[in-house]
Design an enzyme around this catalytic site. Structure first.
Site, short mmCIF file in Angstrom:
data_model
loop_
_atom_site.label_atom_id
_atom_site.label_comp_id
_atom_site.label_asym_id
_atom_site.label_seq_id
_atom_site.Cartn_x
_atom_site.Cartn_y
_atom_site.Cartn_z
N LEU A 191 10.81 7.61 12.37
CA LEU A 191 9.61 8.35 12.30
C LEU A 191 9.66 9.88 11.96
O LEU A 191 10.45 10.49 12.15
CB LEU A 191 8.92 8.03 13.64
CG LEU A 191 8.91 6.57 14.35
CD1 LEU A 191 8.15 6.73 15.70
CD2 LEU A 191 8.01 5.76 13.69
N GLU A 230 6.51 12.91 10.72
CA GLU A 230 5.01 13.50 11.06
C GLU A 230 3.99 12.94 10.63
O GLU A 230 2.95 12.59 11.21
CB GLU A 230 5.04 15.15 10.62
CG GLU A 230 4.09 16.05 11.16
CD GLU A 230 3.94 16.13 12.55
OE1 GLU A 230 5.09 15.94 13.24
OE2 GLU A 230 2.93 16.19 13.34
N HIS A 245 3.99 9.33 10.47
CA HIS A 245 3.79 8.33 11.52
C HIS A 245 3.06 8.87 12.70
O HIS A 245 2.33 8.43 13.30
CB HIS A 245 5.07 7.74 12.06
CG HIS A 245 5.70 7.01 10.86
ND1 HIS A 245 7.01 7.72 10.43
CD2 HIS A 245 5.74 5.86 10.07
CE1 HIS A 245 7.53 6.80 9.38
NE2 HIS A 245 6.80 5.86 9.34
N GLN A 272 10.48 -7.39 2.96
CA GLN A 272 9.84 -6.49 1.96
C GLN A 272 10.88 -5.77 1.21
O GLN A 272 10.27 -4.68 0.31
CB GLN A 272 8.71 -5.67 2.66
CG GLN A 272 9.24 -4.66 3.37
CD GLN A 272 8.03 -3.95 4.36
OE1 GLN A 272 7.52 -4.65 5.29
NE2 GLN A 272 7.86 -2.74 3.78
N GLY A 313 -0.86 4.42 6.74
CA GLY A 313 -0.96 5.76 5.96
C GLY A 313 -1.72 5.47 4.74
O GLY A 313 -1.25 4.32 3.88
N LYS A 362 -0.73 7.11 2.08
CA LYS A 362 0.46 7.20 1.09
C LYS A 362 0.93 5.95 0.31
O LYS A 362 1.18 5.88 -0.96
CB LYS A 362 1.86 7.82 1.67
CG LYS A 362 2.97 8.15 0.68
CD LYS A 362 3.94 8.71 1.44
CE LYS A 362 5.18 8.39 0.46
NZ LYS A 362 5.89 7.17 0.99
N ASP A 363 0.93 4.66 1.12
CA ASP A 363 1.05 3.57 0.55
C ASP A 363 -0.20 2.87 0.41
O ASP A 363 -0.66 1.67 0.91
CB ASP A 363 1.93 2.65 1.59
CG ASP A 363 3.22 3.25 1.82
OD1 ASP A 363 4.19 3.25 0.84
OD2 ASP A 363 3.58 3.62 2.88
N SER A 385 10.16 8.52 4.95
CA SER A 385 11.57 8.43 5.44
C SER A 385 12.61 8.53 4.46
O SER A 385 13.57 8.90 4.59
CB SER A 385 11.60 7.17 6.14
OG SER A 385 10.45 6.86 7.04
O1 PAF Z 1 4.59 0.95 5.83
C1 PAF Z 1 5.41 0.44 6.48
O2 PAF Z 1 6.12 1.17 7.12
C2 PAF Z 1 5.76 -0.94 6.51
O3 PAF Z 1 5.50 -1.52 5.19
C3 PAF Z 1 4.98 -1.89 7.34
C4 PAF Z 1 3.22 -1.84 7.23
C5 PAF Z 1 5.20 -1.33 9.02
C6 PAF Z 1 5.30 -3.31 7.32
O4 PAF Z 1 6.58 -3.52 7.55
#
Ligand code: PAF
Length: 282
Positions: free
Chosen positions: A33, A35, A37, A61, A147, A149-150, A190
Site C-alpha cells: 500500500l 498513499e 491506496h 491478472q 483509483g 490511475k487504472d 507500487s
Molecule cells: O488495482 C488493483 O490493485 C487490482 O487490479 C485489483 C482491483 C485489486 C484486482 O486485483
C-alpha cells in the site's frame, strides 16, 4: 481492525459489521500500500460507516512473463497502515481460498477490455474482472472504491457490474478516485518502488510529456503528430519502449483521432524491467 483469511471468517465479520444496517465500503487492493491506496480508504470512510480492504495478489491478472513472484508482499506493514486509517476489516485470502481446486470460471468483458493494457497484457482484464466479481460477492459491500490511475480497469469493472447486475445499489456505487501523484507529478504506483534513482528521475517525464500533449490537443494540434512527439520525449528521457500513447473515449475506451469532448490520454511506457502507466482527461 480484524484480518480474516477464510470465507467463513469473512462472512461472520461482515455480518457483525452490518448487523445494525450500517453501510460497508470495499477498497480492493493487491497490498504494497501507498498513499494512493490510503486516499481510496479515506474517500471510502467519507461515504460508508465501515471500510473493508482486501489484500490479494491475484495470480489470474498476471501474464506468464510478468512480475507475480516479484510483486511486493508486506501484509504486516499494510495492516498497520490500514489500522491507522480506521479500516474495520481486512480480507486477505490465500490463492487456494480464492481459487480452490477445480476452479473453472472466467469473466471476460468485451470491448472496454480491448486495446491499451488489454492488448499489451492478454488476459489481464479477465483476471481483474473475475477477482473483482468474486470480491464483490464475498464481501457484499454497499459501495467500492478504485483509483482512476487504472482508468481502463475502472471502465471494465463498471461495465461488468452493469452487465452482471452486480451494482450495489447502482453503478454510482463504484467510485473512481483521482490519481494521487508524487510532488513531481509521477502517478503513485507500487511499481515505482522498482525504479533506480536514475529511472525514477526519468519517470517524472511521463506527466510532463502528457501535460504538453494535452495542451497541444486542446489548442487544436493534430492528435497523431502530438502523440508521436510525446513518445519521442519519453524515449529521449530514457524510456526503452512505449507500449502505447493514445487518445481514447473515457467511457467506451474506443480509439479517437480527435478530441470528442470526452477524451482521455493514456500512456504505458517501459524503463528497465518496469512498466509505468498514466492517464489524464483532455
Ligand atoms: O488495482 C488493483 O490493485 C487490482 O487490479 C485489483 C482491483 C485489486 C484486482 O486485483
Amino acid at each position: 481492525m480484524k484480518t480474516v483469511t477464510t470465507l467463513n471468517g469473512l462472512r461472520q465479520a461482515v455480518d457483525e459489521l452490518r448487523s445494525d444496517g450500517e453501510t460497508l465500503a470495499l477498497v480492493p487492493t493487491m497490498g504494497a500500500l501507498h498513499e494512493g491506496h490510503l486516499t481510496l480508504v479515506r474517500e471510502a470512510s467519507k461515504h460508508a460507516d465501515h471500510v473493508a480492504a482486501s489484500i490479494f495478489v491475484n495470480p489470474r491478472q498476471f501474464g506468464e512473463n510478468e512480475d507475480l513472484d516479484a510483486y511486493p508482499r508486506q501484509l504486516a506493514r499494510d495492516e498497520e497502515l490500514l489500522a491507522a486509517e480506521g479500516v474495520a476489516l481486512v480480507w486477505a485470502p490465500t490463492p487456494e481460498a480464492m481459487y480452490p481446486d477445480g476452479y473453472a470460471t472466467n469473466i471476460s468483458v468485451a470491448g472496454v477490455s480491448d486495446g491499451l493494457c488489454g492488448d499489451d497484457r492478454p488476459g489481464h482484464f479477465d483476471g481483474v474482472s473475475t477477482v473483482v466479481c468474486k470480491l464483490f460477492n464475498q464481501v457484499r459491500p454497499n459501495m467500492a472504491f478504485f483509483g482512476e490511475k487504472d482508468w481502463q480497469q475502472l471502465a471494465v469493472i463498471r461495465r461488468m457490474s452493469r452487465d452482471l447486475d452486480l451494482t450495489m445499489p447502482s453503478v454510482d456505487a463504484i467510485h473512481g478516485v483521482p490519481t494521487v501523484r508524487e510532488a513531481d507529478g509521477l502517478a503513485m504506483s507500487s511499481r515505482n518502488a522498482y525504479l533506480s534513482q536514475e529511472q525514477r528521475a526519468a519517470a517524472a517525464n511521463i506527466p510532463v510529456a502528457m501535460a504538453e500533449a494535452r495542451e497541444a490537443i486542446r489548442k487544436g494540434s493534430e492528435v497523431a503528430p502530438t502523440l508521436a512527439a510525446l513518445q519521442a520525449h519519453l524515449l529521449q528521457a530514457g524510456f526503452e519502449k512505449i507500449d502505447y500513447a493514445e487518445l481514447r473515449d473515457a467511457d467506451s475506451i474506443g480509439l479517437l483521432d480527435a478530441n470528442n469532448g470526452n477524451a482521455r490520454l493514456f500512456v504505458a511506457a517501459r524503463i528497465g524491467a518496469t512498466r509505468l502507466i498514466d492517464n489524464i482527461a483532455v
